[in-house]
Design a protein around this motif. Structure first.
Motif, mmCIF file in Angstrom:
data_model
loop_
_atom_site.group_PDB
_atom_site.id
_atom_site.type_symbol
_atom_site.label_atom_id
_atom_site.label_comp_id
_atom_site.label_asym_id
_atom_site.label_seq_id
_atom_site.Cartn_x
_atom_site.Cartn_y
_atom_site.Cartn_z
ATOM 1 N N TYR A 165 -9.730 -5.242 -3.419
ATOM 2 C CA TYR A 165 -9.792 -4.989 -4.859
ATOM 3 C C TYR A 165 -10.314 -6.243 -5.554
ATOM 4 O O TYR A 165 -10.336 -7.336 -4.974
ATOM 5 C CB TYR A 165 -8.406 -4.653 -5.428
ATOM 6 C CG TYR A 165 -7.829 -3.334 -4.964
ATOM 7 C CD1 TYR A 165 -7.888 -2.202 -5.772
ATOM 8 C CD2 TYR A 165 -7.208 -3.222 -3.717
ATOM 9 C CE1 TYR A 165 -7.336 -0.992 -5.364
ATOM 10 C CE2 TYR A 165 -6.663 -2.018 -3.296
ATOM 11 C CZ TYR A 165 -6.732 -0.909 -4.122
ATOM 12 O OH TYR A 165 -6.193 0.282 -3.710
ATOM 13 N N PRO B 210 0.838 -1.202 0.000
ATOM 14 C CA PRO B 210 0.000 0.000 0.000
ATOM 15 C C PRO B 210 0.873 1.252 0.000
ATOM 16 O O PRO B 210 1.968 1.259 0.564
ATOM 17 C CB PRO B 210 -0.812 -0.129 1.291
ATOM 18 C CG PRO B 210 -0.031 -1.060 2.156
ATOM 19 C CD PRO B 210 0.680 -1.992 1.237
ATOM 20 N N PRO C 206 -0.402 0.445 -11.772
ATOM 21 C CA PRO C 206 -1.441 1.476 -11.660
ATOM 22 C C PRO C 206 -0.866 2.870 -11.857
ATOM 23 O O PRO C 206 0.309 3.124 -11.586
ATOM 24 C CB PRO C 206 -1.956 1.289 -10.225
ATOM 25 C CG PRO C 206 -0.772 0.753 -9.476
ATOM 26 C CD PRO C 206 -0.032 -0.128 -10.461
ATOM 27 N N LEU D 95 1.240 -5.102 -9.949
ATOM 28 C CA LEU D 95 0.537 -6.303 -9.512
ATOM 29 C C LEU D 95 0.904 -7.424 -10.477
ATOM 30 O O LEU D 95 0.823 -7.258 -11.697
ATOM 31 C CB LEU D 95 -0.974 -6.062 -9.541
ATOM 32 C CG LEU D 95 -1.863 -7.234 -9.123
ATOM 33 C CD1 LEU D 95 -1.748 -7.483 -7.621
ATOM 34 C CD2 LEU D 95 -3.318 -6.964 -9.505
ATOM 35 N N ARG E 80 3.232 2.221 -6.165
ATOM 36 C CA ARG E 80 2.719 1.893 -7.492
ATOM 37 C C ARG E 80 3.353 0.592 -7.976
ATOM 38 O O ARG E 80 3.544 0.373 -9.167
ATOM 39 C CB ARG E 80 2.994 3.023 -8.485
ATOM 40 C CG ARG E 80 2.221 4.295 -8.188
ATOM 41 C CD ARG E 80 2.496 5.385 -9.220
ATOM 42 N NE ARG E 80 2.177 4.937 -10.571
ATOM 43 C CZ ARG E 80 3.059 4.831 -11.568
ATOM 44 N NH1 ARG E 80 4.348 5.139 -11.348
ATOM 45 N NH2 ARG E 80 2.697 4.421 -12.756
ATOM 46 N N VAL F 88 -5.157 -5.579 -0.356
ATOM 47 C CA VAL F 88 -3.881 -4.881 -0.228
ATOM 48 C C VAL F 88 -3.762 -4.357 1.198
ATOM 49 O O VAL F 88 -4.674 -3.705 1.708
ATOM 50 C CB VAL F 88 -3.792 -3.704 -1.214
ATOM 51 C CG1 VAL F 88 -2.537 -2.871 -0.958
ATOM 52 C CG2 VAL F 88 -3.808 -4.207 -2.649
ATOM 53 N N TRP G 188 -1.471 2.234 -4.646
ATOM 54 C CA TRP G 188 -2.416 1.302 -4.035
ATOM 55 C C TRP G 188 -2.829 1.815 -2.659
ATOM 56 O O TRP G 188 -1.990 2.219 -1.862
ATOM 57 C CB TRP G 188 -1.772 -0.082 -3.863
ATOM 58 C CG TRP G 188 -1.383 -0.772 -5.123
ATOM 59 C CD1 TRP G 188 -0.130 -0.880 -5.652
ATOM 60 C CD2 TRP G 188 -2.254 -1.478 -6.016
ATOM 61 N NE1 TRP G 188 -0.152 -1.596 -6.815
ATOM 62 C CE2 TRP G 188 -1.448 -1.987 -7.064
ATOM 63 C CE3 TRP G 188 -3.620 -1.734 -6.031
ATOM 64 C CZ2 TRP G 188 -1.973 -2.730 -8.114
ATOM 65 C CZ3 TRP G 188 -4.150 -2.475 -7.081
ATOM 66 C CH2 TRP G 188 -3.335 -2.964 -8.110
ATOM 67 N N ASN G 189 -4.114 1.798 -2.402
ATOM 68 C CA ASN G 189 -4.615 2.063 -1.058
ATOM 69 C C ASN G 189 -4.892 0.742 -0.361
ATOM 70 O O ASN G 189 -5.189 -0.262 -1.019
ATOM 71 C CB ASN G 189 -5.907 2.890 -1.107
ATOM 72 C CG ASN G 189 -5.673 4.287 -1.654
ATOM 73 O OD1 ASN G 189 -4.673 4.925 -1.315
ATOM 74 N ND2 ASN G 189 -6.572 4.764 -2.500
ATOM 75 N N MET H 84 -9.478 0.842 -12.168
ATOM 76 C CA MET H 84 -8.213 1.547 -12.002
ATOM 77 C C MET H 84 -7.535 1.777 -13.355
ATOM 78 O O MET H 84 -7.497 0.888 -14.204
ATOM 79 C CB MET H 84 -7.271 0.752 -11.090
ATOM 80 C CG MET H 84 -7.715 0.653 -9.657
ATOM 81 S SD MET H 84 -6.426 -0.099 -8.607
ATOM 82 C CE MET H 84 -5.179 1.205 -8.583
ATOM 83 N N THR I 171 -11.703 -1.186 -7.895
ATOM 84 C CA THR I 171 -11.611 -0.844 -6.479
ATOM 85 C C THR I 171 -12.881 -1.264 -5.740
ATOM 86 O O THR I 171 -13.876 -1.676 -6.345
ATOM 87 C CB THR I 171 -11.410 0.670 -6.305
ATOM 88 O OG1 THR I 171 -12.566 1.350 -6.816
ATOM 89 C CG2 THR I 171 -10.178 1.145 -7.063
#
Length: 265
Positions: A209, A151, A200, A157, A154, A249, A204-205, A183, A177
């Motif tokens: 997801y 988190p 992304p 993934l 960037r 995440v 990432w928060n 995204m 999200t």
């Protein structure tokens, strides 16, 4: 027999010279499938060029055995180009890929297990494959592995797909999200199209997801998500159904493991 092959080779060379005459050089950037092997029921391949190519290209392309002998009429006589004119997708003759059809009964299958085949452009090799057994199973998201991401970063993934998917379908997967926003980012395929990565545009928060997999996703043999290219003629195709992989995440479990928490729906 040898005389027949010699004459056939001479005729092929003459046809090739005519097809190539006046044609500008075409720089190939990539050929997909990009792995070293393909299934015996390979249905499609794509050639990525550095720049748009003028004029027909199919007549300049051949699929040959390791000894240089060309395979007879392996391709459907149709050129499928990307909008920018740089990516050419060719279909192997479906009538010879699918069992039970007249073309296959008359001409036989195009590829056989154990073959070594070479794709050429203007007589020059651009890709070599070993032919593996027939692949009848489509993409299976339940077997995919989603690696963890940090988190606040960037970090790309990375999803291990286990088996290759069609090289032109990286965008058939999307990251969504928790509040149902798709995204923005860059999706790519690597490792012979058996690994999907997504970088992304935003960080990432922490939270949940989803990876949404389009139901029309296929592998190089034309097997669809939840379906098969090789189906009886009297059996209607199943409707395409999207698949969803949920991952988290920033969870304690994900941060302490090699893969994030995930579930397939």
């Amino acid at each position: 027999m040898w005389l027949r092959r010699l004459l056939a080779g001479a005729a092929l060379a003459a046809m090739h010279q005519l097809a190539q005459a006046g044609q500008p050089d075409a720089e190939v950037v990539q050929v997909q499938p990009s792995a070293t092997g393909v299934p015996a029921n390979l249905l499609r391949l794509s050639i990525v060029f550095a720049a748009p190519v003028d004029g027909p290209v199919l007549a300049r392309i051949a699929l040959r055995r390791a000894n240089g002998e060309p395979l007879q009429e392996p391709f459907l006589q149709q050129e499928l180009w990307s909008p920018d004119g740089k990516i050419l997708t060719l279909l192997l003759n479906p009538g010879r890929v699918k069992t039970g059809l007249i073309a296959r009964e008359q001409w036989g299958p195009i590829l056989h297990r154990g073959d070594e085949v070479i794709l050429t452009l203007d007589g020059q090799p651009i890709k070599r494959w070993h032919v593996y057994p027939v692949d009848v199973n489509g993409p299976a998201p339940s077997a995919w592995t989603v690696a963890s991401v940090r988190p606040g970063s960037r970090q790309p993934l990375v999803v291990t797909l286990k088996e290759p998917i069609d090289g032109r379908e990286a965008d058939y997967l999307a990251v969504v999200t928790a509040d149902d926003r798709i995204m923005d980012g860059t999706a790519r395929l690597r490792d012979g199209e058996a690994t999907w990565t997504f970088t992304p545009n935003q960080v990432w928060n922490a939270g949940e997801y989803r990876i949404v997999v389009r139901g029309t996703l296929e592998d190089p043999a034309g097997n669809r998500l939840g379906g098969h290219f090789e189906t009886p003629m009297n059996e209607p195709p199943k409707p395409a159904t999207d698949a969803t992989i949920v991952f988290t995440v920033g969870s304690k479990e994900a941060l302490g493991a090699n893969t994030s928490q995930q579930a397939v729906r």
